[in-house]
Scaffold this motif. Structure first.
Motif, PDB file in Angstrom:
ATOM      1  N   ASN A 104       0.837  -1.211   0.000  1.00  0.00           N
ATOM      2  CA  ASN A 104       0.000   0.000   0.000  1.00  0.00           C
ATOM      3  C   ASN A 104       0.866   1.254   0.000  1.00  0.00           C
ATOM      4  OD1 ASN A 104      -2.492  -1.272  -0.030  1.00  0.00           O
ATOM      5  ND2 ASN A 104      -2.676  -1.332   2.214  1.00  0.00           N
ATOM      6  N   ARG A 105       1.929   1.220   0.799  1.00  0.00           N
ATOM      7  CA  ARG A 105       2.827   2.375   0.866  1.00  0.00           C
ATOM      8  C   ARG A 105       3.496   2.615  -0.488  1.00  0.00           C
ATOM      9  NH1 ARG A 105       6.188   0.549   4.640  1.00  0.00           N
ATOM     10  NH2 ARG A 105       7.772  -0.138   3.161  1.00  0.00           N
ATOM     11  N   ALA A 106       3.886   1.528  -1.138  1.00  0.00           N
ATOM     12  CA  ALA A 106       4.521   1.668  -2.451  1.00  0.00           C
ATOM     13  C   ALA A 106       3.550   2.249  -3.468  1.00  0.00           C
ATOM     14  CB  ALA A 106       5.026   0.295  -2.919  1.00  0.00           C
ATOM     15  N   MET A 107       2.318   1.789  -3.422  1.00  0.00           N
ATOM     16  CA  MET A 107       1.325   2.287  -4.373  1.00  0.00           C
ATOM     17  C   MET A 107       0.983   3.744  -4.093  1.00  0.00           C
ATOM     18  SD  MET A 107      -1.195  -0.964  -4.975  1.00  0.00           S
ATOM     19  CE  MET A 107      -0.601  -2.347  -5.954  1.00  0.00           C
ATOM     20  N   ALA A 108       1.044   4.125  -2.831  1.00  0.00           N
ATOM     21  CA  ALA A 108       0.784   5.526  -2.494  1.00  0.00           C
ATOM     22  C   ALA A 108       1.847   6.442  -3.075  1.00  0.00           C
ATOM     23  CB  ALA A 108       0.728   5.694  -0.978  1.00  0.00           C
ATOM     24  N   SER A 109       3.045   5.911  -3.319  1.00  0.00           N
ATOM     25  CA  SER A 109       4.118   6.730  -3.892  1.00  0.00           C
ATOM     26  C   SER A 109       4.180   6.609  -5.406  1.00  0.00           C
ATOM     27  CB  SER A 109       5.461   6.318  -3.292  1.00  0.00           C
ATOM     28  OG  SER A 109       5.773   4.982  -3.615  1.00  0.00           O
ATOM     29  N   GLY A 110       3.188   5.931  -6.001  1.00  0.00           N
ATOM     30  CA  GLY A 110       3.106   5.875  -7.456  1.00  0.00           C
ATOM     31  C   GLY A 110       3.362   4.526  -8.080  1.00  0.00           C
ATOM     32  N   GLU A 111       3.685   3.496  -7.287  1.00  0.00           N
ATOM     33  CA  GLU A 111       3.906   2.162  -7.841  1.00  0.00           C
ATOM     34  C   GLU A 111       2.572   1.533  -8.258  1.00  0.00           C
ATOM     35  OE1 GLU A 111       6.675   0.711  -8.474  1.00  0.00           O
ATOM     36  OE2 GLU A 111       8.252   1.357  -7.073  1.00  0.00           O
ATOM     37  N   THR A 112       2.645   0.512  -9.116  1.00  0.00           N
ATOM     38  CA  THR A 112       1.490  -0.309  -9.487  1.00  0.00           C
ATOM     39  C   THR A 112       1.869  -1.764  -9.250  1.00  0.00           C
ATOM     40  OG1 THR A 112       2.201  -0.590 -11.797  1.00  0.00           O
ATOM     41  CG2 THR A 112       0.815   1.341 -11.263  1.00  0.00           C
ATOM     42  N   SER A 133       4.470  -2.699 -11.831  1.00  0.00           N
ATOM     43  CA  SER A 133       5.823  -2.156 -11.627  1.00  0.00           C
ATOM     44  C   SER A 133       6.519  -2.826 -10.448  1.00  0.00           C
ATOM     45  CB  SER A 133       5.758  -0.640 -11.418  1.00  0.00           C
ATOM     46  OG  SER A 133       5.111  -0.314 -10.198  1.00  0.00           O
ATOM     47  N   ILE A 134       5.755  -3.179  -9.417  1.00  0.00           N
ATOM     48  CA  ILE A 134       6.338  -3.857  -8.263  1.00  0.00           C
ATOM     49  C   ILE A 134       6.857  -5.230  -8.660  1.00  0.00           C
ATOM     50  CG2 ILE A 134       5.807  -4.911  -6.026  1.00  0.00           C
ATOM     51  CD1 ILE A 134       3.891  -2.585  -5.508  1.00  0.00           C
ATOM     52  N   LEU A 135       6.011  -6.012  -9.342  1.00  0.00           N
ATOM     53  CA  LEU A 135       6.412  -7.366  -9.741  1.00  0.00           C
ATOM     54  C   LEU A 135       7.557  -7.331 -10.746  1.00  0.00           C
ATOM     55  CD1 LEU A 135       2.903  -9.071  -9.978  1.00  0.00           C
ATOM     56  CD2 LEU A 135       4.654  -9.404  -8.220  1.00  0.00           C
ATOM     57  N   GLU A 136       7.554  -6.359 -11.624  1.00  0.00           N
ATOM     58  CA  GLU A 136       8.632  -6.243 -12.602  1.00  0.00           C
ATOM     59  C   GLU A 136       9.962  -5.956 -11.915  1.00  0.00           C
ATOM     60  OE1 GLU A 136       9.915  -3.495 -16.469  1.00  0.00           O
ATOM     61  OE2 GLU A 136       7.979  -3.202 -15.492  1.00  0.00           O
ATOM     62  N   PHE A 137       9.951  -5.055 -10.920  1.00  0.00           N
ATOM     63  CA  PHE A 137      11.185  -4.751 -10.201  1.00  0.00           C
ATOM     64  C   PHE A 137      11.671  -5.971  -9.423  1.00  0.00           C
ATOM     65  CE2 PHE A 137      12.933  -3.527  -6.000  1.00  0.00           C
ATOM     66  CZ  PHE A 137      14.166  -3.057  -6.426  1.00  0.00           C
ATOM     67  N   LEU A 138      10.772  -6.633  -8.703  1.00  0.00           N
ATOM     68  CA  LEU A 138      11.167  -7.803  -7.916  1.00  0.00           C
ATOM     69  C   LEU A 138      11.703  -8.908  -8.819  1.00  0.00           C
ATOM     70  CD1 LEU A 138       8.254  -7.951  -5.295  1.00  0.00           C
ATOM     71  CD2 LEU A 138      10.598  -7.153  -4.946  1.00  0.00           C
ATOM     72  N   ARG A 139      11.097  -9.073  -9.977  1.00  0.00           N
ATOM     73  CA  ARG A 139      11.554 -10.100 -10.913  1.00  0.00           C
ATOM     74  C   ARG A 139      12.959  -9.770 -11.417  1.00  0.00           C
ATOM     75  NH1 ARG A 139       7.451  -9.756 -13.878  1.00  0.00           N
ATOM     76  NH2 ARG A 139       6.201 -11.296 -12.763  1.00  0.00           N
ATOM     77  N   GLY A 185     -11.366  12.922  -8.785  1.00  0.00           N
ATOM     78  CA  GLY A 185     -11.452  11.549  -8.314  1.00  0.00           C
ATOM     79  C   GLY A 185     -10.336  10.654  -8.797  1.00  0.00           C
ATOM     80  N   GLU A 186      -9.321  11.215  -9.495  1.00  0.00           N
ATOM     81  CA  GLU A 186      -8.185  10.428  -9.969  1.00  0.00           C
ATOM     82  C   GLU A 186      -7.174  10.232  -8.825  1.00  0.00           C
ATOM     83  OE1 GLU A 186      -7.559   8.980 -12.929  1.00  0.00           O
ATOM     84  OE2 GLU A 186      -9.604   9.538 -13.569  1.00  0.00           O
ATOM     85  N   ILE A 187      -6.688   9.010  -8.698  1.00  0.00           N
ATOM     86  CA  ILE A 187      -5.698   8.723  -7.666  1.00  0.00           C
ATOM     87  C   ILE A 187      -4.387   9.435  -8.001  1.00  0.00           C
ATOM     88  CG2 ILE A 187      -4.231   6.921  -6.668  1.00  0.00           C
ATOM     89  CD1 ILE A 187      -6.550   5.029  -6.765  1.00  0.00           C
ATOM     90  N   ILE A 188      -3.813  10.086  -6.994  1.00  0.00           N
ATOM     91  CA  ILE A 188      -2.546  10.794  -7.163  1.00  0.00           C
ATOM     92  C   ILE A 188      -1.538  10.265  -6.148  1.00  0.00           C
ATOM     93  CG2 ILE A 188      -3.576  12.909  -8.086  1.00  0.00           C
ATOM     94  CD1 ILE A 188      -3.356  14.138  -5.300  1.00  0.00           C
TER      95      ILE A 188
END
Length: 624
Positions: free
Chosen positions: A399-407, A410-416, A514-517
């Motif tokens: 959740n913290r990562a997504m709050a800073s702009g991750e998806t 992008s998370i799975l791609e980086f971990l991979r 209503g767009e997530i930022i």
């Protein structure tokens, strides 16, 4: 002319930079200083003089004591040759005239001597203070001149050098790792500084746990980080600075170089010279014995300085077991770049690959590169930091990562990209589930006039909003329900967002449409140097605003103050008076009073009392 009068004139003529440096070197405060006479009196105060003398080495003290004795005997200021002759008569040998001149220049810069470079003329207070030393168990002139230095420090055996370097590298790695965790932790949550000094106990415990050190080490490591301007106090709390945030992105060797460079840069000149001459010797008790001999009046002040700097040298691997390491010797030789390269070669090699485990842990087989470490910390929580570090991925960290702009992608791609073991199924499932829940609660800005609310929370999950409402950890937000799916708070959107994020709710910030930022927590402080007001600079500016004398004449206030000082000291002056025909006549007077715009004084040559209008006085000087 009295010492106060001559020193006040000298201070007034100094540049702002010279004046500030002198005040810093002498430790003269700004309290109670209204003009240059007050400042001169502060410099000539016996306690201030004694404090300055404790900072001088034995040879400089011997020069001052010899000059003072000669001045007491003859009533005039001795030259370099007479000082050299006296020291030679006492000890059989003496420093050369050049060395004596260098020592005199050092004392002159500290405003312990009159400014005439051709003589060695201590101010009266300096002479009196040195003359009183034997009564207090401090060395007199004979002891200062005759004492021989202790034996040279013991050299480091060649067989121990490899062990010393290895131990120093281990300590350097431990210190940089602990300070890294310190910065990460106070970036997340600043540490409160107590009014009486020191970090509040709850914050100290939190930092000690994050840094994996004992409670007593927190203050020492915080001081090291503060010296390097990686942290700063702002609004009563310790916060990371922009320099600290940049430091976190540097390699281990570069991080050490910043800390070691700050240690060396803040090292007092005398200690720097002392240690620089002993780059291959064991410090220990031999160093302390030499320091006690070299600074006979240093006492607790010098002992404390040696303790702090030798302690931090051990902490940073500049020394190990009180002997300089290879990088430490280079640093003490003023070769920081070479020292950094030498230490980088000794530190563990950084890696970019990790093991992803089925229990959602991440294990790094060595210290991670700053790029990988910073990105991984935004996705997972650090659990342990050593040669092999471990992290753990959780719903709240995603959740913290997504709050800073991750998806999720992008998370799975980086971990991979960094994994040596692929993506375990439990981790893939956790990231997908957290992404699906992310934004279940939204926070935005209230833009409605006439209301105290500054932000709102909304969610389609009424039960989740109810849980947030009754969460005691969030009671300070003052949340109020508007309807089944909406709450409001008087605090800003960012405050509400980070409060819920820290409480591990699936919170997302949104804009007016209503767009997530993405929000970034801004918790950097300005460095202390950039943010603080320098009281000495403020005082100097205020003293300058008191008015400068115009060329060829003295300002009225400055003139009266000089005369008042001369009257109190019963000092004779040369009073230059402008005559109606444009000529200037000098009178040798001992001023007795100033009143009604006139000066009264006894004329030394004519043995009569003269009365002179202040408006006609063009200048004052010492009696001839």
């Amino acid at each position: 002319m009295s010492n106060t009068l001559s020193l006040a004139s000298r201070l007034r003529a100094m540049s702002d930079a010279e004046l500030a440096r002198a005040m810093n070197d002498r430790g003269v405060g700004t309290s109670g200083i209204k003009d240059f006479f007050d400042l001169a009196e502060a410099f000539l105060d016996r306690a201030s003089i004694q404090q300055a003398l404790t900072r001088l080495d034995r040879q400089t003290l011997a020069v001052l004591a010899a000059a003072g004795q000669l001045a007491d005997q003859t009533g005039d200021a001795p030259d370099l040759a007479r000082v050299e002759a006296l020291l030679s008569s006492i000890a059989g040998s003496a420093p050369t005239a050049q060395v004596i001149a260098e020592r005199a220049d050092q004392a002159r810069a500290m405003l312990l001597l009159e400014e005439d470079p051709l003589t060695v003329a201590p101010y009266d207070g300096v002479r009196q203070q040195l003359r009183s030393w034997p009564a207090f168990g401090l060395p007199g002139l004979a002891d200062l001149a005759l004492a021989t230095p202790p034996a040279a420090l013991e050299p480091v055996p060649d067989v121990d050098r490899r062990f010393i370097d290895r131990l120093g590298a281990e300590r350097a790695f431990a210190a940089t790792t602990a300070i890294t965790e310190l910065l990460v932790e106070i970036e997340r949550d600043p540490a409160r500084e107590l009014a009486k000094g020191g970090v509040a106990l709850p914050d100290s415990k939190r930092l000690a746990n994050a840094m994996s050190v004992d409670l007593e080490s927190v203050a020492n490591l915080l001081a090291v980080a503060d010296r390097a301007e990686l942290v700063a106090r702002e609004t009563g709390s310790w916060m990371i600075t922009e320099a600290g945030a940049s430091w976190l992105l540097e390699s281990s060797g570069a991080r050490w170089a910043v800390l070691a460079g700050a240690w060396f840069g803040h090292l007092p000149g005398d200690i720097r010279t002392l240690l620089g001459e002993r780059t291959h010797a064991v410090w220990g008790q031999g160093l302390r014995g030499y320091v006690d001999w070299l600074y006979p009046a240093g006492g607790d002040w010098m002992d404390e300085r040696i303790t702090v700097y030798t302690r931090d040298a051990e902490l940073l691997g500049i020394t190990a077991n009180q002997a300089p390491t290879g990088p430490g010797s280079l640093l003490l030789g003023d070769a920081l770049d070479d020292a950094a390269a030498a230490m980088a070669a000794l530190l563990p090699a950084e890696v970019e690959q990790v093991y992803l485990q089925h229990d959602l842990s991440v294990v790094a087989p060595g210290p991670l590169t700053p790029r990988v470490d910073a990105r991984l910390r935004s996705i997972a929580d650090a659990e342990s930091r050593a040669l092999a570090s471990s992290y753990r991925v959780s719903t709240s960290s995603v959740n913290r990562a997504m709050a800073s702009g991750e998806t999720a992608e992008s998370i799975l791609e980086f971990l991979r990209s960094i994994s040596l073991t692929g993506i375990p199924q439990p981790l893939d499932y956790l990231v997908g589930e957290a992404a699906a829940r992310y934004g279940l609660v939204r926070v935005g800005v209230v833009d409605a006039p006439g209301t105290e609310a500054r932000s709102y929370l909304r969610s389609d999950d009424e039960h989740l909003l109810g849980t947030i409402m009754v969460d005691q950890n969030l009671s300070a937000l003052g949340l109020a329900r508007l309807d089944a799916g909406r709450l409001e708070s008087r605090f800003s959107r960012d405050v509400v967002f980070w409060s819920l994020s820290d409480a591990r709710y699936p919170i997302a910030a949104e804009d007016a449409t209503g767009e997530i930022i993405a929000l970034r927590r801004q918790r950097t402080a300005r460095s202390a140097a950039a943010g603080a007001v320098n009281p000495i600079e403020t005082l100097i500016e205020r003293l300058r605003l008191g008015g400068e004398p115009e060329e060829g004449e003295a300002s009225q206030a400055w003139l009266i103050r000089q005369l008042d000082v001369a009257i109190k000291a019963r000092s004779a002056l040369t009073v230059s008076v402008s005559m109606p025909n444009g000529s200037v006549i000098d009178y040798q007077l001992e001023p007795t009073s100033v009143a009604g715009g006139r000066l009264r004084g006894r004329d030394k040559k004519s043995a009569i009392e003269r009365t002179l209008p202040l408006a006609s006085i063009a200048g004052l000087g010492p009696a001839l």
